[in-house]
Scaffold this active site. Structure first.
Site, PDB file in Angstrom:
ATOM      1  N   GLU A 194       0.818  -1.206   0.065  1.00 57.58           N
ATOM      2  CA  GLU A 194       0.084  -0.001   0.077  1.00 57.58           C
ATOM      3  C   GLU A 194       0.813   1.283   0.109  1.00 57.58           C
ATOM      4  OE1 GLU A 194      -3.508   0.282   2.543  1.00 57.58           O
ATOM      5  OE2 GLU A 194      -4.087  -1.940   1.900  1.00 57.58           O
TER       6      GLU A 194
HETATM    7  C1  LIG Z   1       2.979  -9.471   0.519  1.00 60.22           C
HETATM    8  C2  LIG Z   1       2.558  -8.491  -0.587  1.00 60.22           C
HETATM    9  C3  LIG Z   1       0.991  -8.226  -0.891  1.00 60.22           C
HETATM   10  C4  LIG Z   1       0.741  -7.657  -1.820  1.00 60.22           C
HETATM   11  N1  LIG Z   1      -0.377  -7.538  -2.222  1.00 60.22           N
HETATM   12  C5  LIG Z   1      -0.645  -6.835  -3.320  1.00 60.22           C
HETATM   13  C6  LIG Z   1      -2.157  -6.732  -3.687  1.00 60.22           C
HETATM   14  O1  LIG Z   1      -2.992  -7.500  -3.204  1.00 60.22           O
HETATM   15  N2  LIG Z   1      -2.427  -6.308  -5.048  1.00 60.22           N
HETATM   16  C7  LIG Z   1      -1.456  -5.504  -5.745  1.00 60.22           C
HETATM   17  O2  LIG Z   1      -1.893  -4.865  -6.742  1.00 60.22           O
HETATM   18  N3  LIG Z   1      -0.153  -5.424  -5.083  1.00 60.22           N
HETATM   19  C8  LIG Z   1       0.086  -6.048  -3.898  1.00 60.22           C
HETATM   20  N4  LIG Z   1       1.467  -5.981  -3.444  1.00 60.22           N
HETATM   21  C9  LIG Z   1       2.373  -4.938  -4.158  1.00 60.22           C
HETATM   22  C10 LIG Z   1       2.961  -3.866  -3.377  1.00 60.22           C
HETATM   23  O3  LIG Z   1       2.023  -2.846  -3.176  1.00 60.22           O
HETATM   24  C11 LIG Z   1       4.209  -3.599  -4.071  1.00 60.22           C
HETATM   25  O4  LIG Z   1       5.169  -4.594  -3.330  1.00 60.22           O
HETATM   26  C12 LIG Z   1       4.876  -2.326  -3.484  1.00 60.22           C
HETATM   27  O5  LIG Z   1       3.943  -1.260  -4.289  1.00 60.22           O
HETATM   28  C13 LIG Z   1       6.121  -1.979  -3.892  1.00 60.22           C
HETATM   29  O6  LIG Z   1       6.457  -2.190  -5.002  1.00 60.22           O
HETATM   30  P1  LIG Z   1       8.092  -3.364  -5.309  1.00 60.22           P
HETATM   31  O7  LIG Z   1       7.695  -4.290  -4.135  1.00 60.22           O
HETATM   32  O8  LIG Z   1       7.791  -3.752  -6.797  1.00 60.22           O
HETATM   33  O9  LIG Z   1       8.984  -2.323  -4.653  1.00 60.22           O
HETATM   34  P2  LIG Z   1       9.658  -1.427  -5.753  1.00 60.22           P
HETATM   35  O10 LIG Z   1       8.850  -0.320  -6.403  1.00 60.22           O
HETATM   36  O11 LIG Z   1      10.963  -2.180  -6.544  1.00 60.22           O
HETATM   37  O12 LIG Z   1      10.475  -0.459  -4.728  1.00 60.22           O
HETATM   38  C14 LIG Z   1      11.635  -0.692  -3.995  1.00 60.22           C
HETATM   39  C15 LIG Z   1      12.132   0.300  -2.999  1.00 60.22           C
HETATM   40  O13 LIG Z   1      12.466   1.468  -3.502  1.00 60.22           O
HETATM   41  C16 LIG Z   1      11.520   2.403  -3.028  1.00 60.22           C
HETATM   42  N5  LIG Z   1      11.251   3.605  -3.861  1.00 60.22           N
HETATM   43  C17 LIG Z   1      10.779   3.214  -5.381  1.00 60.22           C
HETATM   44  N6  LIG Z   1      10.493   4.368  -5.834  1.00 60.22           N
HETATM   45  C18 LIG Z   1      10.940   5.547  -5.057  1.00 60.22           C
HETATM   46  C19 LIG Z   1      11.171   6.795  -5.027  1.00 60.22           C
HETATM   47  N7  LIG Z   1      10.826   7.703  -6.289  1.00 60.22           N
HETATM   48  N8  LIG Z   1      11.688   7.505  -3.996  1.00 60.22           N
HETATM   49  C20 LIG Z   1      11.937   6.813  -3.115  1.00 60.22           C
HETATM   50  N9  LIG Z   1      12.133   5.474  -2.779  1.00 60.22           N
HETATM   51  C21 LIG Z   1      11.496   4.840  -3.952  1.00 60.22           C
HETATM   52  C22 LIG Z   1      10.461   2.102  -2.432  1.00 60.22           C
HETATM   53  O14 LIG Z   1      10.140   2.628  -1.155  1.00 60.22           O
HETATM   54  C23 LIG Z   1      11.140   0.540  -1.989  1.00 60.22           C
HETATM   55  O15 LIG Z   1      11.577   0.918  -0.779  1.00 60.22           O
HETATM   56  C24 LIG Z   1       1.771  -6.741  -2.580  1.00 60.22           C
HETATM   57  C25 LIG Z   1       3.195  -6.802  -2.073  1.00 60.22           C
HETATM   58  C26 LIG Z   1       3.641  -7.933  -1.346  1.00 60.22           C
HETATM   59  C27 LIG Z   1       5.076  -7.914  -0.858  1.00 60.22           C
END
Ligand SMILES: Cc1cc2nc3c(=O)[nH]c(=O)nc-3n(C[C@H](O)[C@H](O)[C@H](O)COP(=O)(O)OP(=O)(O)OC[C@H]3O[C@@H](n4cnc5c(N)ncnc54)[C@H](O)[C@@H]3O)c2cc1C
Length: 774
Positions: free
Chosen positions: A450
């Site tokens: 989220e």
């Molecule tokens: C257990 C679990 C359940 C989930 N459930 C759902 C679901 O039901 N439906 C759904 O659609 N999604 C779901 N998600 C997805 C979740 O919302 C994403 O994992 C989340 O949005 C982050 O994406 P990412 O993991 O690819 O991290 P990335 O986008 O790769 O980010 C990696 C890191 O970089 C940081 N970062 C990225 N851009 C910036 C920036 N501009 N400035 C500073 N920091 C930055 C982030 O904060 C993070 O720390 C789920 C994820 C998990 C792990």
């Protein structure tokens, strides 16, 4: 000279002159500096409403308004659901067993569906519970004190599951078809946005659909051919229907509009031809379901679009609007639940567990951790309840939802980590007797989902706050985008007056220690200074925010460290306000005052450090000097860390039974069975407290030479008490109590052990089997 002065004043006062000679130039520069923004960014920024945070941002918080917000309460039906159905669900779930099986047993799934847990936010007319946001939050909080398995399973359908989107945007047919089925648990929903290539930057999802004709139920209809590759989707392996976000294109203009329609949300049955669901991710040993959903060239009729074809391309706005409600409840609820569990259980453990012949909770080092646990739990619960109340008032507070999501999950991480430190090896060895290790495993999930926390703090809190909460910036931006010089002139000069007044007020309050700031006469006298200091910080924040935006312009978006600290200040003022609100709402409980004082003092100290961090790193050193010496800290920094004495008072509240401890940990699921770890802990705490004076009596008698302790050959821990009993130092009841304390303490400090292969050779079940079971 006088003539020149009059001319300058005239330019400022005669609006058409000012507009032509000054505002027009600024307007041009402003339009150049305005960072380019896509429609999706604009939708995200403009979504939702502004609530109490707008007051804090504006520099003049109206404390009467805060006092007037109703503190949420439960209806009789909601209370009964919490006390009976939710408690029963807690009893049914054995977290360790579910972890070993990697699923909740079929009867537990059935119970969740039958009792309407999946339809808490669905109105009664569709067969749902029609609960308030507060009731929803209470249920999630309580479930989370027991196990994340039912908590997450229940919270997803009730937050950004399709129900919320359907309620707001669904066509009457979609509502009639899906809402009753979702309410009864006949449908299990999921929502699929995230793709391997677009996580935090979700608006850039590569998943795409093309409007075209195709065959559906034996007819040729207008539809979409959609390809998607989603991952991390909660409940995907067991879902029967899922919301799907993708970008929709209409190259042949079959819908008569643009060719790039934008992000679109559709509702897709899991068994729709071409949809591939089934396998499972394994998020940190979670029991709840999570997995990928894929499809290649899947044909769907346009009626799958949530809200029908007219809502094609409106998906991002829909998501952003609905995110605020879910984000205000799910993670704040689940993470506060874990904190309450920690406060209750770790506090008890710290009294029951002795080292160096002393309860570990009495050592100053452990006290520090207990203090943070207590105060963070008090503060986070306050923020959770106040924010749920805002949702019930009809708000969709996008900035506040980001504040509570970020800060409650961060503080929960701190709380659970502190708890793990206090209980040592007991927390590390997993098994049915471990009451905290599973929460520790699950904590990073809340940090990531989220809106991952680093991004939320760096980009959203201040970035969105600055535009949504500022009294003039959004008007200036709209005027610039529309090329409306007249509207810009009005907003810009209003903005200048506002900035100057914030700066002067902050400086005066800084110089007078904010002693003369007027505060409503009816606030608790012991909190009066906090209101005054918060008003001062709010004015200083309004000024520093304007100076940052004015001097850095669009570059502030890249200065994430500055933006993050500004977001911290806004957030900490919100958290402190919620804490003050809770203290008043609960009747100014004198016994709880240490929790309130420590939490607020800590917020103010952290906010002060965040101000210092902005100023110390401010690129323009002249403005940095003005900010530090004239406006923010003209007489130095007013706050120091909360005192050790106060910290001691907070820690004491955690290690003994009291009404304060019960209020702090209200709605923790507390089993009475001593075979359950929490049941044993509660009983052991009571026995320990009762045994302490007897223990002291024995020690005193020993020192006075009334009996000589002879170490027992069997090393039994009861030997000392037996000899004291035999010497007539204690009576039979006292001896029995010491024995009982010993048995319970033994239960509490023991950890589990297992066969060499853990008995876990069974392979993971596949999604189809699980769906069958569910
Ligand atoms: C257990 C679990 C359940 C989930 N459930 C759902 C679901 O039901 N439906 C759904 O659609 N999604 C779901 N998600 C997805 C979740 O919302 C994403 O994992 C989340 O949005 C982050 O994406 P990412 O993991 O690819 O991290 P990335 O986008 O790769 O980010 C990696 C890191 O970089 C940081 N970062 C990225 N851009 C910036 C920036 N501009 N400035 C500073 N920091 C930055 C982030 O904060 C993070 O720390 C789920 C994820 C998990 C792990």
């Amino acid at each position: 000279m006088i003539l020149a002065f009059v001319a300058v004043i005239a330019v400022f006062l005669v609006v058409p002159l000012r507009r032509a000679l000054i505002s027009a130039r600024i307007f041009k520069a402003f339009r150049r500096a305005l960072p380019s923004m896509s429609q999706t960014e604009r939708d995200a920024l403009e979504a939702g409403t502004v609530w109490w945070e707008g007051q804090l941002f504006g520099g003049r918080p109206n404390w009467r308004r805060l006092a007037a917000y109703p503190w949420p309460t439960l209806s009789a039906e909601e209370q009964a659901f919490l006390d009976q159905d939710t408690d029963e669900l807690c009893r049914l779930v054995q977290d360790w067993e579910a972890t070993r099986q990697q699923d909740m047993p079929a009867p537990v799934w059935q119970f969740i569906k039958d009792r309407g847990f999946l339809g808490m936010i669905i109105p009664r007319e569709y067969g749902g519970k029609g609960f308030s946001a507060y009731a929803h939050s209470q249920v999630i909080t309580k479930l989370s004190t027991r196990s994340s398995a039912p908590a997450v399973t229940v919270m997803v359908p009730n937050s950004l599951g399709p129900a919320e989107l359907l309620l707001h945007y669904g066509t009457p047919e979609q509502k009639q078809h899906y809402l009753p089925r979702l309410a009864r648990g006949q449908e299990i929903p999921a929502f699929a946005l995230t793709s391997p290539w677009a996580g935090s930057d979700a608006a850039s999802i590569p998943d795409a659909g093309v409007v075209c004709k195709g065959s559906w139920q034996g007819r040729e209809v207008l539809g979409m051919r959609v390809s998607f590759d989603k991952r991390y989707i909660t409940l995907a392996p067991v879902c029967t229907v899922f919301g799907l976000a993708f970008r929709l294109y209409d190259p042949d203009r079959l819908l008569g509009g643009e060719s790039d329609l934008g992000i679109t949300c559709a509702l897709v049955p899991h068994d729709h031809p071409g949809v591939e669901i089934g396998r499972r991710h394994f998020p940190l040993n979670a029991v709840w379901m999570n997995g990928p959903i894929r499809g290649q060239d899947v044909f769907m009729p346009l009626e799958f679009i949530i809200g029908g074809p007219k809502m094609a391309g409106q998906g991002w706005r829909m998501l952003m609007e609905c995110l605020a409600a879910g984000r205000s409840i799910s993670l704040p609820g689940s993470n506060t639940g874990m904190q309450k569990l920690t406060a209750r259980a770790v506090g008890a453990y710290a009294r029951v567990r002795y080292q160096f012949k002393t309860a570990i909770g009495r050592f100053e080092g452990v006290e520090e951790a207990l203090t943070r646990i207590g105060a963070n739990t008090y503060l986070c619960d306050a923020a959770r309840i106040m924010t749920a109340g805002a949702i019930d008032l009809g708000e969709k507070p996008s900035v506040v939802s980001a504040i509570v999501k970020y800060h409650v999950t961060e503080r929960a991480r701190q709380t659970v980590n502190d708890g793990m430190d206090v209980i040592g090896g007991k927390g590390i060895c997993l098994g049915p007797q471990n009451f905290l290790g599973r929460a520790y495993q699950q904590i990073p999930v809340g940090i990531t989902v989220e809106g991952a926390n680093i991004l939320t703090r760096s980009l959203i809190l201040f970035g969105q706050g600055a535009i949504r909460c500022h009294p003039y910036v959004l008007d200036e931006m709209h005027a610039a985008q529309q090329g409306n010089l007249q509207a810009f002139d009005r907003a810009f000069w209003g903005h200048v007056g506002y900035t100057v007044s914030s700066g002067v007020r902050a400086a005066v309050m800084g110089l007078t220690g904010s002693h003369f700031v007027s505060v409503p006469a009816d606030v608790a006298p012991e909190t009066r200074r906090y209101y005054q200091q918060l008003t001062r910080f709010s004015a200083a924040f309004a000024f520093i925010a304007d100076i940052s935006m004015g001097t850095l312009g669009g570059a502030l978006k890249r200065k994430e460290k500055l933006s993050a600290r500004l977001g911290d200040i806004l957030s900490l003022m919100y958290l402190a306000s919620a804490t003050l609100k809770r203290y008043e709402a609960e009747g100014r409980q004198a016994a709880d005052a240490p929790l309130m004082h420590w939490a607020i003092w800590d917020c103010m100290f952290r906010a002060q450090n965040a101000f210092e961090g902005v100023i110390a790193n401010f690129p323009n050193r002249f403005f940095a000097m003005v900010l530090r010496r004239l406006v923010v800290f003209p007489l130095g920094r007013p706050y120091v860390v909360p005192s050790d004495r106060l910290g001691h008072d907070v820690a004491r509240l955690l290690i003994e039974p009291s009404a304060t401890r019960d209020r702090l940990t209200a709605d923790v699921h507390l089993p009475t069975d001593v075979e359950e770890p929490l049941g044993a802990l509660e009983a052991a705490l009571l026995a320990t407290v009762a045994a302490e004076p007897i223990e002291a009596k024995v020690k005193q008698a020993q020192r006075a030479g009334r009996f000589q302790f002879v170490a027992a050959a069997d090393g039994g821990v009861d030997a000392l008490w037996r000899q004291a009993f035999e010497a007539g130092v204690i009576d039979a009841d006292e001896f029995a109590l010491l024995q009982r304390r010993g048995v319970l303490r033994d239960k509490v400090i023991r950890v589990d052990d297992f066969p060499l292969d853990f008995g876990l050779k069974a392979s993971l079940c596949d999604g189809a089997a699980l769906r069958e079971a569910a």
